[in-house]
Scaffold this active site. Structure first.
Site, PDB file in Angstrom:
ATOM      1  N   LYS A 206      26.469  38.605  -2.202  1.00  0.00           N
ATOM      2  CA  LYS A 206      27.744  38.121  -1.604  1.00  0.00           C
ATOM      3  C   LYS A 206      28.363  39.709  -1.139  1.00  0.00           C
ATOM      4  O   LYS A 206      28.904  39.672   0.007  1.00  0.00           O
ATOM      5  CB  LYS A 206      28.570  37.670  -2.457  1.00  0.00           C
ATOM      6  CG  LYS A 206      30.240  37.406  -2.022  1.00  0.00           C
ATOM      7  CD  LYS A 206      31.010  36.695  -3.445  1.00  0.00           C
ATOM      8  CE  LYS A 206      32.517  36.746  -2.918  1.00  0.00           C
ATOM      9  NZ  LYS A 206      33.305  36.402  -3.655  1.00  0.00           N
ATOM     10  N   GLU A 354      30.369  33.231 -17.685  1.00  0.00           N
ATOM     11  CA  GLU A 354      31.030  34.139 -16.584  1.00  0.00           C
ATOM     12  C   GLU A 354      32.298  33.611 -16.277  1.00  0.00           C
ATOM     13  O   GLU A 354      33.211  34.490 -15.963  1.00  0.00           O
ATOM     14  CB  GLU A 354      30.096  34.398 -15.282  1.00  0.00           C
ATOM     15  CG  GLU A 354      30.536  35.811 -14.770  1.00  0.00           C
ATOM     16  CD  GLU A 354      29.399  36.311 -13.638  1.00  0.00           C
ATOM     17  OE1 GLU A 354      29.522  35.764 -12.497  1.00  0.00           O
ATOM     18  OE2 GLU A 354      28.765  37.122 -14.088  1.00  0.00           O
TER      19      GLU A 354
HETATM   20  O1  F6P Z   1      27.428  39.577 -12.562  1.00  0.00           O
HETATM   21  C1  F6P Z   1      28.479  39.711 -11.679  1.00  0.00           C
HETATM   22  C2  F6P Z   1      28.278  39.330 -10.252  1.00  0.00           C
HETATM   23  O2  F6P Z   1      29.342  39.747  -9.251  1.00  0.00           O
HETATM   24  C3  F6P Z   1      28.308  37.721 -10.171  1.00  0.00           C
HETATM   25  O3  F6P Z   1      29.267  37.343 -10.153  1.00  0.00           O
HETATM   26  C4  F6P Z   1      27.550  37.654  -8.885  1.00  0.00           C
HETATM   27  O4  F6P Z   1      27.005  36.266  -8.947  1.00  0.00           O
HETATM   28  C5  F6P Z   1      26.488  38.617  -9.029  1.00  0.00           C
HETATM   29  O5  F6P Z   1      27.045  39.657  -9.587  1.00  0.00           O
HETATM   30  C6  F6P Z   1      25.852  38.836  -7.966  1.00  0.00           C
HETATM   31  O6  F6P Z   1      26.708  39.425  -6.806  1.00  0.00           O
HETATM   32  P1  F6P Z   1      26.385  39.566  -5.090  1.00  0.00           P
HETATM   33  O7  F6P Z   1      26.201  38.330  -4.801  1.00  0.00           O
HETATM   34  O8  F6P Z   1      27.496  40.324  -4.602  1.00  0.00           O
HETATM   35  O9  F6P Z   1      24.986  40.467  -5.251  1.00  0.00           O
END
Ligand code: F6P
Length: 541
Positions: A206, A354
């Site tokens: 994300k 979480e």
């Molecule tokens: O563990 C924290 C977190 O932000 C999760 O909520 C999320 O799913 C994961 O890290 C991966 O984040 P990203 O998709 O931004 O790499």
């Protein structure tokens, strides 16, 4: 005392709990065999049987009153309306828009987001079809056969769980693997037998900044470049990105033509049905993916419109609150009797813990009650030969969610009857146990008899449906998503942020810098300093 504990229904539950606690499920059933008929509900093809819970009509009355007193209906409507229910990040939490039919209108900041959702789904479908039809070619002109999803947390657990769950529906010509751990072994093992020119990397993040994912993504690019003689043009054929961060994706070297976007109103652990589901779509095809979305949507609609008393996520959520806050239960076991759901407990761990692992209210006050329980589990019947001993005869109360299907996707001989017989038997054994008298009547001597007693009175939920399908999976996930939301509303916590993961991340960056600059002086506590010093020496020996 917190506002929650002062609520009328909470107080009523506190007062009522000893009356229930003193009764065994055996008595509750003997006095009221009709509870089986009353304590059931249906939604989106799922049948919920909650008769084996330590509850009475009065318990339920108070629990539903609590939900109303906590404003569950209004908060639910606010979430569906795109209000900024994720208050600490000032964002909507609109995963329900990801599966809304195209005709629906769901607005964020005055703008209907449904058309954008469907536009991305359409692009994903075109790409998935190209891969599935062997038309997407690697740098030597060979078709892509291997897909590696590189992500972590919500960008991994949803995709890997869904792939395993729906493997039966997947295109077996394609190999899908998932790399998440920053431990290079994860990557090395995932690609060890893959030809680079037949391998597509899906970089799922994300933020596109997550340390583990970006480290693995760079290693994946090195691996490809080594095979492609450093020809950077190969990246376009072998990398796609799933992200909300266009700039970081471009900086990595992936053009936005090969990026599938989503939005800040989709939380990581609520994203497996967004672009993050691209690997799922490639595996099962766009039509089956749409079926999965329809399953999600059916449960969303059930949650949104059904009175609380018949609402599956609400009932399950409230039962969780009952044990968590009034019986001191610390965990919930999730026990799918379906091999394809083997990663479902791991997926649920992120979704539930979480989300609801919070110690302050929405307003920032420290809570004086327990919030999210620990979720754990394994598929049946394996767990029975491992940890069920503790559930049956240990000293802790562990409510269990059993998930079962009437039909197997791989029917053969007696296997499925045996599997389902075990679900039914476990729920019966947990609830009713075996008394000392029953043990003695079986001829067991006095010395051994206490060891053979099953107290019973252990609650369980049965979630049953016809067969595992994309639709059934979608509605099962949505059920747990809304269960989590229901509980968060009761506890007055924000289930959509995850600040608790930040400190460890920040410290790791500082520590890695100190490891890699051995002359840097250390100014942590003595234990941390000692461990860094040990590693500095040990790694260079
Ligand atoms: O563990 C924290 C977190 O932000 C999760 O909520 C999320 O799913 C994961 O890290 C991966 O984040 P990203 O998709 O931004 O790499």
């Amino acid at each position: 005392m917190s506002a929650l504990r002062e609520k009328k229904a909470w107080r009523a539950l506190e007062k009522h709990q000893p009356d229930v606690a003193k009764h065994h499920l055996r008595d509750l059933f003997a006095d009221d065999p009709g509870r089986t008929e009353r304590y059931k509900a249906e939604a989106a093809g799922w049948h919920l049987d909650y008769a084996r819970h330590r509850i009475t009509d009065e318990t339920l009355k108070h629990l539903f009153a609590l939900a109303r007193e906590c404003g569950l209906e209004a908060r639910r409507d606010a979430m569906f309306a795109g209000e900024k229910v994720n208050t600490t990040e000032q964002r909507a939490a609109l995963h329900v828009a990801l599966r809304a039919p195209a005709r629906e209108v769901i607005k964020v900041d005055g703008e209907n987001v449904v058309p954008e959702v469907h536009a991305v789904l359409k692009r994903m479908a075109a790409f998935a079809n190209e891969i599935r039809e062997g038309k997407w070619l690697g740098f030597t002109g060979r078709p892509i056969r291997n897909i590696v999803n590189v992500g972590i947390g919500g960008s991994d657990l949803g995709p890997v769980m869904a792939f395993e769950a729906l493997r039966h529906f997947s295109d077996r010509k394609l190999q899908l693997r998932f790399v998440s751990n920053v431990d290079y072994t994860d990557f090395a093992e995932a690609v060890h037998d893959f030809r680079p020119d037949e391998t597509l990397f899906i970089i799922a993040s994300k933020t596109f900044t997550t340390l583990e994912t970006m480290t693995n993504a760079h290693s994946a690019r090195d691996w490809l470049m080594a095979a492609a003689g450093g020809d950077k043009k190969a990246v376009a054929k072998h990398f796609v990105a799933l992200s909300t961060n266009e700039k970081a994706v471009e900086d990595f070297g992936i053009s936005t033509d090969h990026m599938y976007g989503f939005w800040d109103w989709v939380g990581g652990r609520y994203s497996m049905d967004s672009a993050i589901g691209l690997s799922t779509m490639i595996a099962i095809g766009p039509n089956a993916f749409r079926d999965m979305l329809a399953g999600f949507h059916a449960m969303d609609e059930h949650f949104r419109t059904t009175p609380l008393e018949k609402n599956l996520p609400v009932i399950m959520g409230l039962l969780g609150v009952w044990y968590n806050d009034f019986f001191g239960a610390e965990t919930v076991a999730v026990l799918p009797y379906e091999q394809y759901l083997k990663r479902f407990p791991a997926y649920l761990q992120q979704l539930t813990m979480e989300s609801n692992g919070k110690h302050v209210t929405v307003e920032g006050a420290t809570v004086d009650y327990n919030t999210g329980p620990i979720y754990w589990g394994e598929p049946g019947t394996n767990g029975q030969h491992s940890f069920y001993q503790l559930i049956h005869q240990g000293t802790r109360l562990i409510p269990c969610d059993f998930i079962g299907f009437a039909k197997s996707l791989n029917p053969y001989g007696r296997h499925h009857d045996l599997l389902i017989a075990n679900v039914i038997a476990q729920a019966e054994a947990l609830a009713f146990g075996k008394t000392l008298q029953q043990v003695k009547d079986e001829g067991i001597n006095d010395e051994l008899a206490p060891h053979r007693v099953f107290e019973g009175n252990r609650p369980s939920t049965l979630l049953l449906t016809d067969r595992l399908s994309p639709t059934a999976l979608g509605s099962l996930i949505a059920l747990y998503e809304h269960l989590v939301f229901t509980q968060a509303t009761i506890w007055n916590i924000n289930p959509f942020d995850q600040w608790g993961v930040e400190l460890g991340k920040q410290l790791a960056l500082r520590v890695v810098d100190e490891i890699e600059s051995p002359r840097k002086s250390l100014s942590h506590d003595s234990a941390t300093n000692a461990t860094i010093s040990w590693y500095r020496k040990a790694r260079s020996k």
